[in-house]
Motif scaffolding. Sequence first.
Motif, PDB file in Angstrom:
ATOM      1  N   ARG A  47      -8.560  11.406  21.310  1.00  0.00           N
ATOM      2  CA  ARG A  47      -9.052  12.776  21.505  1.00  0.00           C
ATOM      3  C   ARG A  47     -10.266  12.678  22.409  1.00  0.00           C
ATOM      4  O   ARG A  47     -10.903  11.613  22.497  1.00  0.00           O
ATOM      5  N   THR A  48     -10.585  13.758  23.100  1.00  0.00           N
ATOM      6  CA  THR A  48     -11.778  13.749  23.930  1.00  0.00           C
ATOM      7  C   THR A  48     -12.964  13.367  23.044  1.00  0.00           C
ATOM      8  O   THR A  48     -13.174  13.963  21.992  1.00  0.00           O
ATOM      9  N   GLY A  49     -13.684  12.336  23.446  1.00  0.00           N
ATOM     10  CA  GLY A  49     -14.793  11.823  22.658  1.00  0.00           C
ATOM     11  C   GLY A  49     -14.392  10.678  21.738  1.00  0.00           C
ATOM     12  O   GLY A  49     -15.248   9.988  21.190  1.00  0.00           O
ATOM     13  N   GLY A  50     -13.091  10.449  21.554  1.00  0.00           N
ATOM     14  CA  GLY A  50     -12.605   9.346  20.730  1.00  0.00           C
ATOM     15  C   GLY A  50     -12.665   8.034  21.502  1.00  0.00           C
ATOM     16  O   GLY A  50     -13.108   7.984  22.657  1.00  0.00           O
ATOM     17  N   SER A  51     -12.209   6.968  20.857  1.00  0.00           N
ATOM     18  CA  SER A  51     -12.293   5.658  21.499  1.00  0.00           C
ATOM     19  C   SER A  51     -11.220   4.726  20.949  1.00  0.00           C
ATOM     20  O   SER A  51     -10.513   5.063  20.002  1.00  0.00           O
ATOM     21  N   TYR A  52     -11.129   3.561  21.579  1.00  0.00           N
ATOM     22  CA  TYR A  52     -10.292   2.491  21.048  1.00  0.00           C
ATOM     23  C   TYR A  52     -10.850   1.147  21.479  1.00  0.00           C
ATOM     24  O   TYR A  52     -11.625   1.051  22.429  1.00  0.00           O
ATOM     25  N   ARG A  53     -10.439   0.136  20.742  1.00  0.00           N
ATOM     26  CA  ARG A  53     -10.705  -1.257  21.108  1.00  0.00           C
ATOM     27  C   ARG A  53      -9.349  -1.945  21.114  1.00  0.00           C
ATOM     28  O   ARG A  53      -8.635  -1.934  20.112  1.00  0.00           O
ATOM     29  N   LEU A  54      -9.015  -2.543  22.254  1.00  0.00           N
ATOM     30  CA  LEU A  54      -7.717  -3.166  22.469  1.00  0.00           C
ATOM     31  C   LEU A  54      -7.908  -4.627  22.852  1.00  0.00           C
ATOM     32  O   LEU A  54      -8.725  -4.943  23.720  1.00  0.00           O
ATOM     33  N   THR A  55      -7.142  -5.493  22.196  1.00  0.00           N
ATOM     34  CA  THR A  55      -7.107  -6.898  22.573  1.00  0.00           C
ATOM     35  C   THR A  55      -5.738  -7.183  23.170  1.00  0.00           C
ATOM     36  O   THR A  55      -4.717  -6.966  22.526  1.00  0.00           O
ATOM     37  N   LEU A  56      -5.739  -7.645  24.425  1.00  0.00           N
ATOM     38  CA  LEU A  56      -4.526  -8.067  25.109  1.00  0.00           C
ATOM     39  C   LEU A  56      -4.519  -9.588  25.120  1.00  0.00           C
ATOM     40  O   LEU A  56      -5.522 -10.211  25.482  1.00  0.00           O
ATOM     41  N   THR A  57      -3.402 -10.176  24.739  1.00  0.00           N
ATOM     42  CA  THR A  57      -3.318 -11.636  24.652  1.00  0.00           C
ATOM     43  C   THR A  57      -2.289 -12.157  25.644  1.00  0.00           C
ATOM     44  O   THR A  57      -1.166 -11.657  25.721  1.00  0.00           O
ATOM     45  N   TYR A  58      -2.702 -13.171  26.411  1.00  0.00           N
ATOM     46  CA  TYR A  58      -1.822 -13.841  27.365  1.00  0.00           C
ATOM     47  C   TYR A  58      -1.022 -14.923  26.643  1.00  0.00           C
ATOM     48  O   TYR A  58      -1.533 -15.538  25.695  1.00  0.00           O
ATOM     49  N   PRO A  59       0.206 -15.211  27.083  1.00  0.00           N
ATOM     50  CA  PRO A  59       0.977 -16.279  26.449  1.00  0.00           C
ATOM     51  C   PRO A  59       0.416 -17.667  26.741  1.00  0.00           C
ATOM     52  O   PRO A  59       0.629 -18.600  25.977  1.00  0.00           O
ATOM     53  N   ASP A  60      -0.315 -17.799  27.856  1.00  0.00           N
ATOM     54  CA  ASP A  60      -0.891 -19.091  28.242  1.00  0.00           C
ATOM     55  C   ASP A  60      -2.401 -18.952  28.370  1.00  0.00           C
ATOM     56  O   ASP A  60      -2.906 -17.967  28.916  1.00  0.00           O
ATOM     57  N   ALA A  61      -3.125 -19.926  27.887  1.00  0.00           N
ATOM     58  CA  ALA A  61      -4.584 -19.917  27.985  1.00  0.00           C
ATOM     59  C   ALA A  61      -5.018 -20.156  29.430  1.00  0.00           C
ATOM     60  O   ALA A  61      -4.284 -20.735  30.227  1.00  0.00           O
ATOM     61  N   GLY A  62      -6.210 -19.658  29.742  1.00  0.00           N
ATOM     62  CA  GLY A  62      -6.792 -19.935  31.047  1.00  0.00           C
ATOM     63  C   GLY A  62      -6.968 -18.731  31.933  1.00  0.00           C
ATOM     64  O   GLY A  62      -7.600 -18.832  32.978  1.00  0.00           O
TER      65      GLY A  62
END
Length: 151
Positions: A47-62
């Motif tokens: 909603r306007t004024g709302g928020s989120y925190r998203l973690t995107l994970t890669y299959p390979d490190a680096g």
Amino acid sequence: MPRTDKASRLIAAPPARVYAAFVDPDELLAWLPPGDMTGRFDHFDARTGGSYRLTLTYPDAGTGKTTTDSDVVEARFVEVVPGVRVVQAVDFVSDDPAYAGTMIMTWAVAAAESGTRVEIRADNVPDGISAEDHAVGLASSLANLAAHVEN
């Protein structure tokens, strides 16, 4: 130097269906992570004024911005216009100054003759994100969105 990246795609689904995929966390996780990345929300309030925190994970490190295998973003919903657009202020959680600054993401839908025209605009893209990589990522997310809503 701040820059703007854009991507668009015609999707064979009604605008209301496409827009719904912008504001539902489960639907977002189905299409937003580009390539073979995965994602999870720590919180999500569309909603306007709302928020989120998203973690995107890669299959390979680096390749991660936050850790070697992940990108974490903190986002605020600047504007949510039902059925029309979502504007977000996105910050990457990173110690690398190349990813500093707030990127403004605008996702918009418009009726088209054969479905919906989806436009993505990213303003103030951090210098650490190459234009080529961002273009590939945006195109991948749009292809995922099309596959998700075109039933």
